[in-house]
Scaffold this active site. Structure first.
Site, PDB file in Angstrom:
ATOM      1  N   ASN A 151      38.932  45.235  23.553  1.00 18.66           N
ATOM      2  CA  ASN A 151      39.750  46.144  24.358  1.00 18.66           C
ATOM      3  C   ASN A 151      41.213  45.730  24.191  1.00 18.66           C
ATOM      4  OD1 ASN A 151      40.982  47.709  26.282  1.00 18.66           O
ATOM      5  ND2 ASN A 151      40.241  46.507  28.028  1.00 18.66           N
ATOM      6  N   LYS A 192      43.834  47.190  25.309  1.00 20.08           N
ATOM      7  CA  LYS A 192      44.704  47.581  26.431  1.00 20.08           C
ATOM      8  C   LYS A 192      45.950  48.281  25.883  1.00 20.08           C
ATOM      9  CE  LYS A 192      42.842  43.621  28.830  1.00 20.08           C
ATOM     10  NZ  LYS A 192      42.782  42.927  30.094  1.00 20.08           N
ATOM     11  N   HIS A 228      37.325  50.684  33.555  1.00 21.96           N
ATOM     12  CA  HIS A 228      37.836  49.316  33.463  1.00 21.96           C
ATOM     13  C   HIS A 228      38.521  48.959  34.780  1.00 21.96           C
ATOM     14  CE1 HIS A 228      40.241  45.883  32.179  1.00 21.96           C
ATOM     15  NE2 HIS A 228      39.370  45.742  31.200  1.00 21.96           N
ATOM     16  N   GLU A 287      41.211  47.574  35.418  1.00 23.58           N
ATOM     17  CA  GLU A 287      42.652  47.890  35.468  1.00 23.58           C
ATOM     18  C   GLU A 287      42.853  49.367  35.811  1.00 23.58           C
ATOM     19  OE1 GLU A 287      43.635  46.211  31.658  1.00 23.58           O
ATOM     20  OE2 GLU A 287      43.312  44.201  32.469  1.00 23.58           O
ATOM     21  N   GLU A 331      32.281  42.741  34.242  1.00 19.87           N
ATOM     22  CA  GLU A 331      33.563  42.055  34.139  1.00 19.87           C
ATOM     23  C   GLU A 331      34.026  41.647  35.531  1.00 19.87           C
ATOM     24  OE1 GLU A 331      35.677  43.202  30.276  1.00 19.87           O
ATOM     25  OE2 GLU A 331      36.256  44.665  31.773  1.00 19.87           O
ATOM     26  N   GLY A 379      41.727  38.342  32.095  1.00 15.64           N
ATOM     27  CA  GLY A 379      43.096  37.966  31.750  1.00 15.64           C
ATOM     28  C   GLY A 379      43.604  36.758  32.513  1.00 15.64           C
ATOM     29  N   SER A 403      37.969  36.782  30.037  1.00 17.35           N
ATOM     30  CA  SER A 403      38.477  35.575  29.380  1.00 17.35           C
ATOM     31  C   SER A 403      37.490  34.982  28.365  1.00 17.35           C
ATOM     32  CB  SER A 403      38.895  34.529  30.416  1.00 17.35           C
ATOM     33  OG  SER A 403      39.943  35.033  31.221  1.00 17.35           O
TER      34      SER A 403
HETATM   35  C1  PEP Z   1      39.103  43.129  29.354  1.00 13.84           C
HETATM   36  O1  PEP Z   1      40.191  43.647  29.236  1.00 13.84           O
HETATM   37  O2  PEP Z   1      38.118  43.861  29.428  1.00 13.84           O
HETATM   38  C2  PEP Z   1      39.003  41.666  29.401  1.00 13.84           C
HETATM   39  C3  PEP Z   1      37.824  41.131  29.615  1.00 13.84           C
HETATM   40  O3  PEP Z   1      40.157  40.951  29.222  1.00 13.84           O
HETATM   41  P1  PEP Z   1      40.286  39.369  28.898  1.00 13.84           P
HETATM   42  O4  PEP Z   1      39.293  39.054  27.814  1.00 13.84           O
HETATM   43  O5  PEP Z   1      41.699  39.190  28.453  1.00 13.84           O
HETATM   44  O6  PEP Z   1      39.975  38.644  30.168  1.00 13.84           O
END
Ligand code: PEP
Length: 232
Positions: free
Chosen positions: A6, A8, A90, A92, A156, A162, A192
């Protein structure tokens, strides 16, 4: 095993082209790959990954085929471009753009109807976990979804996205098993994921892959995670 990157709001068309050309050169077997660039970079990714097994997905999709929805893109438009799927819900989007369980359901339904593959994201916040509400949150988020051959879930935990705070493999496994007890679908872990923790997370029996944010932006870290997946 599925690894989805992803991106973003990173990588315009030029950087996307550079990444895709590099990705094409890699020998990555035994793992399904998806990259999810921003809307403006989807066309170049589709073009440069044509003829490979690497799929291209969007990061969001609207529920109507067309209409007066400034700033939105429909599943039919994505299909026309040769896009294979879309991330929906997601955290976000839920946190900053007013996405709700209801709009997630509408987007997922429309995308599946239009023939897209969907990665639907679920997960609890740090406060919800602290209150012992993780299972209630997951139950609520999953209640609006139904199993479908083209539906994959991404667990998630919001506190791990992040932040560098990864769920322990045990915590991920526990949540994935709970999610699967409610809805029959493959479940990716996201939060992460990095080259140095991927193997351990992906080795959990109910972890079917990863949705990777930050570490998907560099070819080296993304391919290292893909290699870890192909060995697990
Ligand atoms: C994501 O954006 O779905 C995500 C898991 O980000 P990160 O790996 O940076 O934590």
């Amino acid at each position: 095993m599925l690894i989805a990157g992803n991106w973003k709001m990173y990588k315009g068309p030029a950087e996307t082209a550079e990444f895709c050309l590099g990705l094409r050169e890699q020998e990555l077997t035994g793992v399904d790959l998806v990259v999810c660039p921003p809307f403006v970079s989807l066309a170049v990714a589709v073009q440069l990954l044509a003829g490979t097994e690497i799929a291209v997905a969007a990061q969001n999709v609207h529920w109507d085929a067309e209409g007066a929805y400034t700033g939105e893109v429909s599943a039919e438009m994505l299909r026309e471009l040769g896009v294979y799927g879309a991330i929906v819900g997601h955290s976000e989007r839920r946190q900053y753009f007013g996405e709700t369980d209801d709009t997630v359901a509408r987007r997922v339904h429309a995308a599946l109807e239009a023939g897209l593959f969907v990665i639907a994201c679920i997960g609890e916040t740090e406060a919800e976990r602290g209150q012992g509400a993780t299972e209630d949150v997951l139950r609520r988020q999953l209640a609006v979804l139904e199993p479908d051959d083209n539906l994959v879930l991404a667990y998630e935990p919001v506190w791990a996205i992040g932040t560098g705070k990864t769920a322990t493999p045990g915590t991920a496994q526990e949540s994935h098993a709970f999610v699967k007890s409610l809805l029959d679908a493959p479940v990716l872990y996201g939060g992460s994921v990095k080259p140095d923790n991927a193997a351990e997370l992906l080795a959990q029996p109910d972890v079917d892959g990863a949705l990777v944010g930050g570490a998907s932006l560099e070819l080296e870290s993304f391919t290292a995670i893909c290699r870890a997946a192909s060995h697990s």
